[in-house]
Design a protein around this motif. Structure first.
Motif, PDB file in Angstrom:
ATOM      1  N   PRO A  65      -8.315 -28.350 -16.823  1.00  0.00           N
ATOM      2  CA  PRO A  65      -8.250 -29.899 -16.653  1.00  0.00           C
ATOM      3  C   PRO A  65      -6.814 -30.393 -16.884  1.00  0.00           C
ATOM      4  CG  PRO A  65     -10.419 -29.679 -17.561  1.00  0.00           C
ATOM      5  CD  PRO A  65      -9.541 -28.499 -17.644  1.00  0.00           C
ATOM      6  N   SER A  66      -6.038 -31.106 -16.048  1.00  0.00           N
ATOM      7  CA  SER A  66      -4.622 -31.520 -16.120  1.00  0.00           C
ATOM      8  C   SER A  66      -4.534 -32.235 -17.573  1.00  0.00           C
ATOM      9  CB  SER A  66      -4.504 -32.492 -15.062  1.00  0.00           C
ATOM     10  OG  SER A  66      -4.372 -31.802 -13.817  1.00  0.00           O
ATOM     11  N   GLY A  67      -5.566 -33.082 -17.808  1.00  0.00           N
ATOM     12  CA  GLY A  67      -5.356 -33.844 -19.214  1.00  0.00           C
ATOM     13  C   GLY A  67      -5.879 -33.199 -20.282  1.00  0.00           C
ATOM     14  N   GLY A  68      -6.080 -31.592 -20.302  1.00  0.00           N
ATOM     15  CA  GLY A  68      -6.412 -30.991 -21.441  1.00  0.00           C
ATOM     16  C   GLY A  68      -7.875 -30.485 -21.419  1.00  0.00           C
ATOM     17  N   LEU A  69      -7.992 -29.548 -22.071  1.00  0.00           N
ATOM     18  CA  LEU A  69      -9.556 -28.931 -22.551  1.00  0.00           C
ATOM     19  C   LEU A  69     -10.687 -29.643 -22.850  1.00  0.00           C
ATOM     20  CD1 LEU A  69      -8.411 -25.273 -23.513  1.00  0.00           C
ATOM     21  CD2 LEU A  69      -9.873 -25.763 -21.665  1.00  0.00           C
ATOM     22  N   PRO A  70     -11.734 -29.807 -22.578  1.00  0.00           N
ATOM     23  CA  PRO A  70     -12.831 -30.769 -23.307  1.00  0.00           C
ATOM     24  C   PRO A  70     -13.014 -30.487 -24.577  1.00  0.00           C
ATOM     25  CG  PRO A  70     -13.235 -30.303 -21.024  1.00  0.00           C
ATOM     26  CD  PRO A  70     -12.301 -29.441 -21.114  1.00  0.00           C
ATOM     27  N   LYS A  71     -12.778 -29.431 -24.979  1.00  0.00           N
ATOM     28  CA  LYS A  71     -12.895 -28.870 -26.443  1.00  0.00           C
ATOM     29  C   LYS A  71     -11.940 -29.292 -27.374  1.00  0.00           C
ATOM     30  CE  LYS A  71     -16.086 -24.848 -26.128  1.00  0.00           C
ATOM     31  NZ  LYS A  71     -16.244 -23.437 -26.524  1.00  0.00           N
ATOM     32  N   LEU A  72     -10.758 -29.262 -26.691  1.00  0.00           N
ATOM     33  CA  LEU A  72      -9.562 -29.854 -27.656  1.00  0.00           C
ATOM     34  C   LEU A  72      -9.647 -31.315 -27.587  1.00  0.00           C
ATOM     35  CD1 LEU A  72      -6.862 -29.695 -29.020  1.00  0.00           C
ATOM     36  CD2 LEU A  72      -5.534 -29.268 -26.653  1.00  0.00           C
ATOM     37  N   LYS A  73      -9.967 -32.019 -26.691  1.00  0.00           N
ATOM     38  CA  LYS A  73     -10.233 -33.538 -26.774  1.00  0.00           C
ATOM     39  C   LYS A  73     -11.077 -33.708 -27.821  1.00  0.00           C
ATOM     40  CE  LYS A  73      -8.746 -34.694 -21.949  1.00  0.00           C
ATOM     41  NZ  LYS A  73      -9.038 -35.891 -20.936  1.00  0.00           N
ATOM     42  N   GLU A  74     -12.134 -32.962 -27.770  1.00  0.00           N
ATOM     43  CA  GLU A  74     -13.230 -33.116 -28.830  1.00  0.00           C
ATOM     44  C   GLU A  74     -12.820 -33.040 -30.299  1.00  0.00           C
ATOM     45  OE1 GLU A  74     -16.472 -30.769 -28.257  1.00  0.00           O
ATOM     46  OE2 GLU A  74     -17.037 -31.296 -26.211  1.00  0.00           O
ATOM     47  N   ALA A  75     -11.742 -32.098 -30.450  1.00  0.00           N
ATOM     48  CA  ALA A  75     -11.176 -31.775 -31.779  1.00  0.00           C
ATOM     49  C   ALA A  75     -10.324 -32.970 -32.218  1.00  0.00           C
ATOM     50  CB  ALA A  75     -10.311 -30.498 -31.659  1.00  0.00           C
ATOM     51  N   ILE A  76      -9.371 -33.336 -31.222  1.00  0.00           N
ATOM     52  CA  ILE A  76      -8.469 -34.552 -31.243  1.00  0.00           C
ATOM     53  C   ILE A  76      -9.463 -35.798 -31.736  1.00  0.00           C
ATOM     54  CG2 ILE A  76      -7.033 -36.037 -30.322  1.00  0.00           C
ATOM     55  CD1 ILE A  76      -6.139 -33.715 -28.551  1.00  0.00           C
ATOM     56  N   ILE A  77     -10.557 -36.241 -31.041  1.00  0.00           N
ATOM     57  CA  ILE A  77     -11.338 -37.192 -31.258  1.00  0.00           C
ATOM     58  C   ILE A  77     -11.774 -37.186 -32.701  1.00  0.00           C
ATOM     59  CG2 ILE A  77     -13.552 -38.454 -30.520  1.00  0.00           C
ATOM     60  CD1 ILE A  77     -12.898 -37.616 -27.686  1.00  0.00           C
TER      61      ILE A  77
END
Length: 395
Positions: A65-77
């Motif tokens: 996805p353009s805004g980043g992998l869901p798993k990476l977003k989860e890690a950032i959150i």
């Protein structure tokens, strides 16, 4: 061929220019010590490298996805929850190809022609250029050296106009290493809320703080400030991943969505394997981040006293990042140079020490000295600078 007007106004990066000159001298066989580096001198921790390699072996080599992998977003959150007690949703996170690209995308999504952005000086060299590329106008406000180069509400409020769209706060700072306290951020934030000015909080050096200092994000101070802030961060400095190019923004959903849409037409997505490396950076820990921080702290304490012992040199002791930003105006005068830029040029030519002139950061009396290199080289460089000043002033 006639080039676009937008690129004709750009100022070349002073960091890259001095690095290029130092490299040229090295290739000619000279023993050059380069202190212009804006990146840790450690390799990326092995567990991160292993995670990226493993991701490729497992077939994760396609678009994301353009805004980043869901798993990476989860890690950032989760990182925001653990470090700042902040709660974001995936729709409030944008991952880009490095914090620099994230900032560029932010300004493109935010600014209209003539919008003003307050930039405290000294500033990171790319802030004003990116604002100009988006059609905005940088408004510089000098952070006084007597106040550790930090901006105060009394300085901020008078420069705000009906065209002011945002302010950039960089803490810890490149180039000064200054760190805002929670009280200082709250006071600036109050002014911004009063005048509806968006806060862009660049926290890329967040993990690199010293002497027991605590990093505070302006977004964690109150729910109102969180809603009025875009936090910029990444793994480049904290995990020595500069070349991996993974940065991110956390902020209002509408702005994050606009940034994501822009990225879909520019980069498509951040490099897939680098995203998997960043996931490991935030979900695993082998102690490397703290080891690097401790090494930087040791270097700072070892070389600071030696630096300020050089005639004509004074320096605010930094609390974060990995830069010293000494005032060398007097040293330049002592050695017969009209400007600090001339001082830096001749120092490189004669003593083969590469510093970055402060003029590129909006502070012409200063130089930036990176201690992201070995202690041995740092001490040798300080000795050479001392020798240079002593020899020149005795003539």
């Amino acid at each position: 061929m006639e080039l676009a007007k937008r690129v004709s106004t750009l100022t070349p990066s002073s960091t890259l220019a001095i690095t290029a000159k130092a490299k040229e001298l090295k290739e000619q066989g000279h023993d050059v010590i380069g202190l212009g580096a804006g990146e840790p001198d450690f390799n990326t921790p092995q567990y991160i490298i292993d995670a990226a390699v493993r991701s490729m072996e497992e077939g994760h080599t396609k678009y994301t996805p353009s805004g980043g992998l869901p798993k990476l977003k989860e890690a950032i959150i989760e990182k925001f929850k653990q470090d700042q007690g902040l709660t974001y949703t995936a729709k409030e996170i944008f991952v880009g190809t490095g914090a620099k690209h994230v900032l560029y995308t932010l300004f493109q999504a935010l600014l209209n022609e003539g919008d003003e952005v307050i930039i405290p000086s000294p500033y990171w060299v790319s802030y004003p250029e990116q604002v100009k590329l988006a059609g905005g106008e940088p408004v510089f406000v000098e952070g006084k050296e007597s106040n550790d180069f930090k901006l105060t509400p009394a300085q901020l409020e008078p420069v705000l106009t009906d065209r002011t769209k945002a302010i950039i706060i960089n803490s810890p700072s490149n180039p000064t290493g200054s760190l805002y306290t929670q009280e200082e951020l709250a006071a600036l934030g109050e002014v911004c809320l009063k005048h509806n000015v968006l806060i862009i909080s660049d926290e890329i050096y967040e993990k690199l703080v010293y002497d027991g200092a605590k990093h505070t994000s302006v977004a964690e101070i109150s729910p109102q400030l969180k809603e009025n802030t875009v936090v910029i961060n990444g793994v480049s400095k904290s995990h020595s991943m500069t070349g991996w190019r993974i940065g991110y923004a956390a902020g209002p959903e509408a702005l994050i969505q606009a940034m994501t849409n822009l990225a879909s037409h520019s980069t498509s997505n951040p490099t897939t394997s680098a995203q998997y490396g960043a996931i490991a950076a935030y979900t695993e820990d082998d102690g490397s981040v703290e080891k690097m921080r401790v090494a930087f702290e040791e270097r700072l304490h070892t070389i600071y006293d030696k630096l300020v012992a050089i005639p004509g040199v004074s320096c605010v002791k930094p609390k974060g990042a990995f830069y010293l930003f000494p005032n060398v105006e007097e040293a330049a005068a002592l050695t017969g140079h009209e400007t600090v830029d001339d001082f830096v040029k001749v120092l490189l030519e004669e003593e083969k020490v590469a510093l970055v002139p402060g003029s590129g950061f909006g502070a012409p009396d200063n130089v930036r000295l990176s201690y992201a290199t070995s202690l041995e080289l740092l001490e040798a460089a300080i000795d050479r600078i001392f020798r240079f000043v002593e020899a020149k002033r005795s003539k």
